[in-house]
Design an enzyme around this catalytic site. Structure first.
Site, mmCIF file in Angstrom:
data_model
loop_
_atom_site.group_PDB
_atom_site.id
_atom_site.type_symbol
_atom_site.label_atom_id
_atom_site.label_comp_id
_atom_site.label_asym_id
_atom_site.label_seq_id
_atom_site.Cartn_x
_atom_site.Cartn_y
_atom_site.Cartn_z
ATOM 1 N N ASP A 216 11.349 -23.339 36.591
ATOM 2 C CA ASP A 216 12.468 -23.333 37.548
ATOM 3 C C ASP A 216 12.788 -21.900 37.993
ATOM 4 O O ASP A 216 12.183 -20.935 37.510
ATOM 5 C CB ASP A 216 13.688 -24.024 36.936
ATOM 6 C CG ASP A 216 13.981 -23.516 35.528
ATOM 7 O OD1 ASP A 216 13.868 -22.296 35.315
ATOM 8 O OD2 ASP A 216 14.296 -24.338 34.640
ATOM 9 N N ASP B 269 10.055 -22.243 32.335
ATOM 10 C CA ASP B 269 11.194 -23.160 32.281
ATOM 11 C C ASP B 269 12.374 -22.433 31.640
ATOM 12 O O ASP B 269 12.184 -21.691 30.675
ATOM 13 C CB ASP B 269 10.782 -24.384 31.449
ATOM 14 C CG ASP B 269 11.902 -25.395 31.332
ATOM 15 O OD1 ASP B 269 12.796 -25.394 32.200
ATOM 16 O OD2 ASP B 269 11.874 -26.189 30.362
ATOM 17 N N GLU C 76 -2.462 -20.274 55.931
ATOM 18 C CA GLU C 76 -3.542 -20.939 55.191
ATOM 19 C C GLU C 76 -4.365 -21.732 56.207
ATOM 20 O O GLU C 76 -3.825 -22.586 56.914
ATOM 21 C CB GLU C 76 -2.972 -21.876 54.129
ATOM 22 C CG GLU C 76 -4.066 -22.407 53.219
ATOM 23 C CD GLU C 76 -3.778 -23.757 52.598
ATOM 24 O OE1 GLU C 76 -4.362 -24.067 51.558
ATOM 25 O OE2 GLU C 76 -2.972 -24.540 53.168
ATOM 26 N N ASP D 210 1.385 -23.290 55.114
ATOM 27 C CA ASP D 210 0.486 -24.306 54.590
ATOM 28 C C ASP D 210 -0.343 -24.957 55.707
ATOM 29 O O ASP D 210 0.219 -25.409 56.708
ATOM 30 C CB ASP D 210 1.359 -25.375 53.912
ATOM 31 C CG ASP D 210 0.573 -26.354 53.084
ATOM 32 O OD1 ASP D 210 0.042 -25.945 52.040
ATOM 33 O OD2 ASP D 210 0.489 -27.541 53.473
ATOM 34 N N ASP E 223 6.915 -20.657 50.910
ATOM 35 C CA ASP E 223 5.837 -21.516 51.395
ATOM 36 C C ASP E 223 6.417 -22.348 52.533
ATOM 37 O O ASP E 223 7.487 -22.941 52.380
ATOM 38 C CB ASP E 223 5.366 -22.431 50.248
ATOM 39 C CG ASP E 223 3.884 -22.683 50.287
ATOM 40 O OD1 ASP E 223 3.391 -23.088 51.350
ATOM 41 O OD2 ASP E 223 3.224 -22.485 49.255
ATOM 42 N N HIS F 288 -3.165 -22.146 43.441
ATOM 43 C CA HIS F 288 -2.815 -23.404 42.756
ATOM 44 C C HIS F 288 -3.753 -24.551 43.114
ATOM 45 O O HIS F 288 -3.612 -25.635 42.563
ATOM 46 C CB HIS F 288 -1.367 -23.772 43.098
ATOM 47 C CG HIS F 288 -1.208 -24.065 44.565
ATOM 48 N ND1 HIS F 288 -1.333 -23.085 45.545
ATOM 49 C CD2 HIS F 288 -0.995 -25.216 45.231
ATOM 50 C CE1 HIS F 288 -1.179 -23.635 46.727
ATOM 51 N NE2 HIS F 288 -0.977 -24.926 46.573
ATOM 52 N N ASP F 289 -4.665 -24.338 44.058
ATOM 53 C CA ASP F 289 -5.614 -25.387 44.458
ATOM 54 C C ASP F 289 -7.023 -25.119 43.948
ATOM 55 O O ASP F 289 -7.927 -25.912 44.214
ATOM 56 C CB ASP F 289 -5.701 -25.468 45.991
ATOM 57 C CG ASP F 289 -4.407 -25.919 46.631
ATOM 58 O OD1 ASP F 289 -3.649 -26.662 45.990
ATOM 59 O OD2 ASP F 289 -4.161 -25.526 47.786
ATOM 60 N N ASP G 12 13.792 -28.618 30.256
ATOM 61 C CA ASP G 12 13.350 -29.937 30.745
ATOM 62 C C ASP G 12 11.826 -30.005 30.884
ATOM 63 O O ASP G 12 11.276 -31.012 31.332
ATOM 64 C CB ASP G 12 14.043 -30.308 32.069
ATOM 65 C CG ASP G 12 13.587 -29.445 33.240
ATOM 66 O OD1 ASP G 12 12.814 -28.474 33.025
ATOM 67 O OD2 ASP G 12 14.002 -29.724 34.377
HETATM 68 C C1 NOJ Z 1 -2.476 -26.895 50.952
HETATM 69 C C2 NOJ Z 1 -1.721 -26.642 49.691
HETATM 70 O O1 NOJ Z 1 -2.119 -25.412 49.154
HETATM 71 C C3 NOJ Z 1 -2.002 -27.814 48.771
HETATM 72 O O2 NOJ Z 1 -1.539 -27.609 47.469
HETATM 73 C C4 NOJ Z 1 -1.389 -29.043 49.387
HETATM 74 O O3 NOJ Z 1 -1.746 -30.169 48.617
HETATM 75 C C5 NOJ Z 1 -1.873 -29.253 50.816
HETATM 76 N N1 NOJ Z 1 -1.919 -28.056 51.587
HETATM 77 C C6 NOJ Z 1 -0.953 -30.217 51.523
HETATM 78 O O4 NOJ Z 1 0.291 -29.613 51.751
#
Ligand code: NOJ
Length: 574
Positions: free
Chosen positions: A31, A23, A267, A208, A100, A339-340, A27
């Site tokens: 960013d 950040d 992806e 994505d 992305d 991130h997933d 906030d």
């Molecule tokens: C895959 C992304 O990596 C994930 O974070 C997202 O929730 C879903 N696609 C939907 O866009």
């Protein structure tokens, strides 16, 4: 070996999840100026490319994977001017910027969808998937959904829109309606937007869930899942009938004639090796590489919330098959984290006593495979899963919805919480730990997500000052890939496939062979059955995960004994 190999064979990509990176304005949310301020960290690590998770204008229902304007920056993250400055300053350091691209769906607040939902005869009605209630059912009645598909974020994939009495499709949240790629106007609009970003200076796209854009028609029910009301729709939308045609068209319309310096990565959940060969065959002009999910599904039982320990033999079988499958044609991407995914060191390593050792081992094994490695922010620091106290600690829409659905169906709260602790995407989303100051130097305000309590010891400042840190190990691995063609291009051979503790393989190119040997366990381990063991015992150590000052066990019988979570890279030249 052909003379000209693509640049990305020797490149390493770093993923930034901007919300949690740095950040700059207090906030509490990361960013773009924060990213600019940390570019030197990335340059010190030596990465070639940054993939930015979405920064477009968005209601942030799924942290930016729900886009309401593809050609603007969300005010939370900054402005287009900040973005241009980021691209320029990254380029000055020789780092490419990859965006992305989220075009399976938009936000329900995107003007396209606002128009589409306004009436059945709106010209954009057909830009999304609309369908009347199932025959014999009234709109809104349970079971009236046009198909029985289960959403990735729990519940039905269909949402009733009262205004017109029809349902729209959303594979993810109800605020993420799926675009209808059958409509050529949709495709043209997406391609125009992509060209606009490339003209602005970006270096490619991470796409994505791109293997979900082609749906098989007519949309129909999937196999029931357990005894619940939902079915598995994936056969209708994973690698659908027009997927290759769409990606080839995208390539022609967007990338053709722009040279070889761009990067495209698709992806692709549930993609098979055979599909991946087709997607990444350079002669077919689709994408450079795909993200596949097999190896990160090996610790799932029936579904992602049903966890079981990883079996090393299964991991080797899976990754080895991908190495083999893409050996001649196509290319692999290599990752443990994003991130997933929960943090790999907690999931596949030991985030307690051997946090540093196991983080380095995982890095060594991954980066020495053939393919392009991806480092997810904080991975280079050995960041770990988050200690979640109760249900209120989860913020991710997938986790929040699952908690509601599972407890609603009568599962025990503690069981659901345990599943979330292991599997929640929030594990990856705690702020990057920069130093030991309040909130780990992530923000001067209140962070949107609490900083992991281990930040006083696990942070970038400490890691940079310690030559034996996880950070410096990643830096050396990246340097090795840049310097040594055998890492980028060498043939891969899996060894000891049935050994439950040792991960071993070779990489060979023009008379040079590297051996990678790694102990996935917390005690000393003698490597048994290694081909040419005696020669390897005396070979040059290129890189090890233990400090050089730590004296290695030296057995007299010529075998290799590895310390807890130790990985070594050895070299022999013919
Ligand atoms: C895959 C992304 O990596 C994930 O974070 C997202 O929730 C879903 N696609 C939907 O866009």
């Amino acid at each position: 070996m052909p003379a000209e190999r693509p640049w990305f064979h020797s490149a390493v990509v770093y993923q930034i999840y901007p919300r949690s990176f740095q950040d700059s304005d207090g906030d509490g949310i990361g960013d773009l100026r924060g990213v600019i301020n940390r570019l030197d960290h990335l340059a010190a690590l030596g990465v070639d490319v940054v993939w930015l998770s979405p920064i477009y204008r968005s209601p942030q229902d799924d942290n930016g994977y729900d886009i309401s304007d593809y050609q603007d920056i969300d005010p939370t993250f900054g402005t287009l001017a900040d973005f241009d400055e980021l691209v320029a300053k990254a380029h000055e350091r020789g780092i490419r910027i990859v965006m992305d691209l989220v075009v399976n769906h938009t936000s329900d607040e995107h003007p396209w969808f606002v128009e589409s939902r306004s009436s059945k005869d709106n010209p954009k009605r057909d830009w999304y998937w609309w369908a009347p209630p199932r025959e014999g059912f009234e709109a809104g009645q349970p079971g009236a959904e046009p198909t029985n598909w289960h959403s990735f974020f729990s519940g039905s994939t269909w949402q009733l829109d009262e205004a017109t009495g029809e349902y729209y499709l959303h594979l993810f949240s109800r605020k993420q309606p799926d675009l209808n790629w059958e409509n050529p106007q949709v495709r043209e609009a997406v391609y125009a937007m992509m060209r606009w970003w490339l003209d602005r200076g970006v270096d490619g796209f991470r796409m994505d869930v791109i293997n979900m854009i082609s749906k098989e028609l007519p949309l129909r029910d999937g196999e029931p899942i357990g005894d619940g009301p939902w079915g598995d729709g994936s056969p209708s939308y994973i690698c659908g009938p027009r997927i290759h045609e769409f990606l080839q068209e995208m390539h022609r319309e967007v990338f053709k004639g722009r040279g070889d310096a761009l990067l495209t990565v698709g992806e692709m959940p549930a993609v098979t090796v055979e599909d991946a060969v087709l997607f990444t065959d350079p002669a077919r002009h689709e994408v450079d590489m795909v993200f596949q999910f097999e190896h990160v599904g090996l610790d799932h039982g029936e579904h992602k919330w049903d966890r079981r320990p990883l079996q090393l033999v299964e991991l080797k079988e899976s990754l080895g098959r991908w190495q083999e499958g893409l050996a001649e044609v196509g290319w692999n991407s290599l990752y443990w984290n994003n991130h997933d995914q929960p943090r790999a060191v907690s999931r596949f390593g030991d985030d307690g006593e051997f946090r540093v050792e196991s983080a380095k081992l995982l890095a060594t094994v991954l980066h020495l495979h053939r393919g392009t490695p991806y480092v997810y922010q904080g991975e280079e620091l050995g960041m770990t899963n988050v200690p979640f106290h109760d249900a209120t600690a989860f913020q991710d829409i997938e986790s929040v919805n699952y908690y509601k659905a599972a407890t609603g169906q009568g599962l025990l709260v503690e069981e659901v919480l345990d599943a979330l602790r292991l599997g929640s995407r929030d594990n990856a989303r705690s702020p990057v730990q920069w130093d030991a100051s309040p909130h780990a130097g992530f923000t001067t305000g209140v962070p949107w997500f609490p900083v992991h309590p281990n930040y006083p010891t696990v942070n970038a400042e400490r890691a940079l000052a310690d030559p034996d840190s996880v950070f410096h190990h990643y830096r050396r691995l990246i340097e090795l890939r840049h310097a040594d063609a055998v890492v980028a291009e060498g043939d891969f051979t899996m060894l000891l496939p049935d050994d439950p503790v040792v991960y071993a393989f070779t990489r060979s190119l023009e008379g040079t062979t590297l051996l990678v040997v790694a102990n996935f366990g917390g005690t000393d381990h003698k490597v048994d059955g290694l081909p040419d063991a005696e020669e390897w015992a005396g070979a040059e150590l290129v890189l090890g995960s233990y400090p050089e000052s730590a004296v290695a066990p030296t057995p007299t019988d010529g075998s290799i004994v590895l310390r807890p979570w130790e990985a070594r890279v050895l070299r022999r030249t013919a």
